[in-house]
Design a protein around this motif. Sequence first.
Motif, PDB file in Angstrom:
ATOM      1  N   ALA A  24       0.826  -1.208   0.000  1.00  0.00           N
ATOM      2  CA  ALA A  24       0.000   0.000   0.000  1.00  0.00           C
ATOM      3  C   ALA A  24       0.861   1.260   0.000  1.00  0.00           C
ATOM      4  O   ALA A  24       0.605   2.197  -0.761  1.00  0.00           O
ATOM      5  N   ILE A  25       1.890   1.272   0.813  1.00  0.00           N
ATOM      6  CA  ILE A  25       2.773   2.445   0.862  1.00  0.00           C
ATOM      7  C   ILE A  25       3.519   2.614  -0.450  1.00  0.00           C
ATOM      8  O   ILE A  25       3.627   3.722  -0.982  1.00  0.00           O
ATOM      9  N   ALA A  26       4.021   1.517  -1.008  1.00  0.00           N
ATOM     10  CA  ALA A  26       4.747   1.589  -2.281  1.00  0.00           C
ATOM     11  C   ALA A  26       3.833   2.029  -3.419  1.00  0.00           C
ATOM     12  O   ALA A  26       4.228   2.849  -4.262  1.00  0.00           O
ATOM     13  N   SER A  27       2.606   1.525  -3.445  1.00  0.00           N
ATOM     14  CA  SER A  27       1.707   1.907  -4.535  1.00  0.00           C
ATOM     15  C   SER A  27       1.272   3.369  -4.413  1.00  0.00           C
ATOM     16  O   SER A  27       1.128   4.057  -5.424  1.00  0.00           O
ATOM     17  N   ALA A  50      -9.165   0.619  -8.006  1.00  0.00           N
ATOM     18  CA  ALA A  50      -8.728   0.606  -6.607  1.00  0.00           C
ATOM     19  C   ALA A  50      -9.913   0.391  -5.674  1.00  0.00           C
ATOM     20  O   ALA A  50      -9.818  -0.356  -4.688  1.00  0.00           O
ATOM     21  N   GLY A  51     -11.039   1.020  -5.979  1.00  0.00           N
ATOM     22  CA  GLY A  51     -12.228   0.821  -5.156  1.00  0.00           C
ATOM     23  C   GLY A  51     -12.729  -0.612  -5.196  1.00  0.00           C
ATOM     24  O   GLY A  51     -13.063  -1.206  -4.168  1.00  0.00           O
ATOM     25  N   LEU A  52     -12.766  -1.187  -6.389  1.00  0.00           N
ATOM     26  CA  LEU A  52     -13.219  -2.574  -6.510  1.00  0.00           C
ATOM     27  C   LEU A  52     -12.260  -3.545  -5.828  1.00  0.00           C
ATOM     28  O   LEU A  52     -12.685  -4.478  -5.134  1.00  0.00           O
ATOM     29  N   TRP A  78      -6.542   2.130   2.028  1.00  0.00           N
ATOM     30  CA  TRP A  78      -5.746   2.286   0.804  1.00  0.00           C
ATOM     31  C   TRP A  78      -6.632   2.707  -0.367  1.00  0.00           C
ATOM     32  O   TRP A  78      -6.284   3.619  -1.110  1.00  0.00           O
ATOM     33  N   GLY A  79      -7.778   2.055  -0.521  1.00  0.00           N
ATOM     34  CA  GLY A  79      -8.690   2.407  -1.610  1.00  0.00           C
ATOM     35  C   GLY A  79      -9.192   3.834  -1.491  1.00  0.00           C
ATOM     36  O   GLY A  79      -9.299   4.557  -2.482  1.00  0.00           O
ATOM     37  N   ILE A  80      -9.498   4.253  -0.276  1.00  0.00           N
ATOM     38  CA  ILE A  80      -9.964   5.628  -0.052  1.00  0.00           C
ATOM     39  C   ILE A  80      -8.868   6.631  -0.368  1.00  0.00           C
ATOM     40  O   ILE A  80      -9.110   7.660  -1.009  1.00  0.00           O
ATOM     41  N   LEU A  81      -7.640   6.349   0.058  1.00  0.00           N
ATOM     42  CA  LEU A  81      -6.534   7.273  -0.210  1.00  0.00           C
ATOM     43  C   LEU A  81      -6.224   7.374  -1.703  1.00  0.00           C
ATOM     44  O   LEU A  81      -5.916   8.461  -2.206  1.00  0.00           O
ATOM     45  N   SER A  85      -6.623  10.867  -3.718  1.00  0.00           N
ATOM     46  CA  SER A  85      -5.466  11.374  -4.447  1.00  0.00           C
ATOM     47  C   SER A  85      -5.782  11.593  -5.923  1.00  0.00           C
ATOM     48  O   SER A  85      -5.425  12.624  -6.502  1.00  0.00           O
ATOM     49  N   CYS A  86      -6.464  10.630  -6.529  1.00  0.00           N
ATOM     50  CA  CYS A  86      -6.823  10.768  -7.943  1.00  0.00           C
ATOM     51  C   CYS A  86      -7.844  11.884  -8.146  1.00  0.00           C
ATOM     52  O   CYS A  86      -7.760  12.643  -9.116  1.00  0.00           O
ATOM     53  N   ALA A  87      -8.810  12.000  -7.251  1.00  0.00           N
ATOM     54  CA  ALA A  87      -9.823  13.050  -7.368  1.00  0.00           C
ATOM     55  C   ALA A  87      -9.196  14.438  -7.248  1.00  0.00           C
ATOM     56  O   ALA A  87      -9.585  15.364  -7.968  1.00  0.00           O
ATOM     57  N   ARG A  88      -8.236  14.583  -6.361  1.00  0.00           N
ATOM     58  CA  ARG A  88      -7.562  15.887  -6.229  1.00  0.00           C
ATOM     59  C   ARG A  88      -6.777  16.233  -7.490  1.00  0.00           C
ATOM     60  O   ARG A  88      -6.760  17.386  -7.922  1.00  0.00           O
TER      61      ARG A  88
END
Length: 93
Positions: A24-27, A50-52, A78-81, A85-88
């Motif tokens: 998760a940290i690496a991705s 990521a959500g799925l 992880w999915g939420i982050l 991040s993508c939404a921002r």
Amino acid sequence: MLESLNTLVAPYGGMLFLWLTVLAIASLAALRHFQPRMATAQLRRLMRIAGLMALVISWFAMQQGERYLATALLVLLWGILVGISCAREIRRR
């Protein structure tokens, strides 16, 4: 060193929790690095995938019992982050 980490994370799901934390940290670091170069359509697709993935992996972890509850929460976080991040990045464009 790996044995001491294993005893530390044993109540949270053992080595599975440790390896998922590292992944998760690496991705998230890789996503942060490659985000400016990705197209908006790719970012939206990444959010969906990521959500799925987070929902499916956390569901399987919750089916394993209380010991893997922290693993399920880690994957959901992880999915939420990734989504935030993508939404921002999409909003920034």
